[in-house]
Structure formats: C-alpha cells, structure tokens
Scaffold this active site. Structure first.
Site, PDB file in Angstrom:
ATOM      1  N   LEU A  44      37.922  37.801  40.238  1.00 20.96           N
ATOM      2  CA  LEU A  44      36.891  38.587  41.078  1.00 20.96           C
ATOM      3  C   LEU A  44      35.454  38.342  40.678  1.00 20.96           C
ATOM      4  O   LEU A  44      35.244  38.067  39.555  1.00 20.96           O
ATOM      5  CB  LEU A  44      37.081  40.220  40.760  1.00 20.96           C
ATOM      6  CG  LEU A  44      38.269  40.460  41.038  1.00 20.96           C
ATOM      7  CD1 LEU A  44      38.495  42.192  40.691  1.00 20.96           C
ATOM      8  CD2 LEU A  44      38.942  40.131  42.705  1.00 20.96           C
ATOM      9  N   GLY A  85      41.351  41.118  31.998  1.00 18.48           N
ATOM     10  CA  GLY A  85      40.145  41.220  32.709  1.00 18.48           C
ATOM     11  C   GLY A  85      40.159  41.659  34.253  1.00 18.48           C
ATOM     12  O   GLY A  85      41.026  42.303  34.873  1.00 18.48           O
ATOM     13  N   ASP A  86      39.309  40.640  34.942  1.00 13.42           N
ATOM     14  CA  ASP A  86      39.512  40.425  36.324  1.00 13.42           C
ATOM     15  C   ASP A  86      40.170  39.182  36.771  1.00 13.42           C
ATOM     16  O   ASP A  86      39.767  38.770  37.882  1.00 13.42           O
ATOM     17  CB  ASP A  86      38.162  40.565  36.938  1.00 13.42           C
ATOM     18  CG  ASP A  86      37.080  39.637  36.644  1.00 13.42           C
ATOM     19  OD1 ASP A  86      37.396  38.899  35.476  1.00 13.42           O
ATOM     20  OD2 ASP A  86      36.160  39.234  37.472  1.00 13.42           O
ATOM     21  N   GLU A  87      41.240  38.519  36.000  1.00 19.40           N
ATOM     22  CA  GLU A  87      41.549  37.258  36.462  1.00 19.40           C
ATOM     23  C   GLU A  87      43.378  37.663  36.961  1.00 19.40           C
ATOM     24  O   GLU A  87      43.835  38.287  36.026  1.00 19.40           O
ATOM     25  CB  GLU A  87      41.432  36.392  35.348  1.00 19.40           C
ATOM     26  CG  GLU A  87      40.074  35.918  35.079  1.00 19.40           C
ATOM     27  CD  GLU A  87      40.007  34.747  34.284  1.00 19.40           C
ATOM     28  OE1 GLU A  87      39.014  33.799  34.431  1.00 19.40           O
ATOM     29  OE2 GLU A  87      40.646  34.794  33.307  1.00 19.40           O
TER      30      GLU A  87
END
Length: 160
Positions: A44, A85-87
C-alpha cells in the site's frame, strides 16, 4: 506439515504460512509440471500516513478492508498472505504473464476504491510487483523478485 496460520488482522495467511505455501507450490511445479505460477507482491502506498493520522486502529481497519478486496478480486484459487505491515502477496497457479498483469491492474483498481475512516474518505493506492516462476528457482528467489518488482513500481510514484 504444519497447519496454516493466519494473520489476526487481515485473516490472510501469515508470513510464515505464505512462504511455506510458495515453497510447496514451487516444489510441486518444479517436478516437470508446465503450469505457470505467479507471485504478486502488493504494498500500500502512503500507509504510514494512515497510521499516523488514524492510529493503529485506523491502520488495522485499512488492512482489513484491503484484505477483503484482495480476496474478492483474486478469487478462491489464489493463495493470499500478509507479509507484514502493509505488504501482501497473491500467489496464483495457472496465471501466465498476461493474466497476471491483468490481475494486477484489477487489484489496483479495487484497492483505489474509497475507504471511509473516522468520518474521512481516503483514496488508497498500491504498488504491485509481479514475478513469474521459471520452473527452476526456489520460492525465496521468486518472492524476492516479486518484492524487487514492487519496489521498482513504487519508485515510479506508486499506483503502478
């Protein structure tokens, strides 16, 4: 074989289980099967700003929503994982280069749909890297290539 473990926020495979899935698939396909395999690494864009503006609760809500969108678009046959995280990763069996790129474009469109957090409308975006299994490499190399492709997409300004 260990049972799959799931990320508590996204409900997707956790990092360890996602890597194990990639290892199993590359091992199976490396035994002479010509079935194509693709890994899409999804990151993201500007997610840190969401956490800073809305706290971890807002970040968790964004992760939950993005995971739902990935499931909706990728379909039941895709193996989805949250790498941290955002992965995220999306592993698809039977996807050649053209199909994988179309999936990446469709995912970018779905991710960009508005998200409402704390009375504010956000317009998220992501960077996606695609790596196709060559029939001989190990899963870690395949995942690293997908991650490097994502980093290259992010360098182009995101939403790539």
């Amino acid at each position: 074989m260990l049972a799959d473990r799931f990320d508590p926020i996204s409900g997707l495979l956790d990092r360890r289980s996602a890597i194990a899935t990639a290892e199993r698939l590359t091992r199976e396909l490396g035994m002479g099967d010509e079935t194509p395999l693709a890994v899409l690494w999804i990151d993201l864009d500007r997610f840190l700003q969401v956490n800073q503006s809305f706290g971890h609760e807002g970040g968790d809500a964004m992760i939950f929503e993005m995971a739902a969108r990935l499931r909706r678009i990728a379909g039941a046959d895709a193996r989805l994982g949250r790498m941290g995280g955002d992965e995220f990763i999306c592993i698809t069996v039977g996807s050649d280069e053209g199909t994988s790129l179309m999936l990446a474009e469709t995912l970018l469109t779905a991710i960009a749909e508005p998200v409402h957090l704390g009375g504010i409308t956000l317009y998220p975006s992501a960077s996606i890297g695609v790596a196709l299994y060559d029939g001989e490499e190990d899963a870690l190399n395949l995942l690293q290539r997908a991650d490097r492709a994502m980093i290259a997409a992010k360098r182009l300004g995101g939403s790539n």
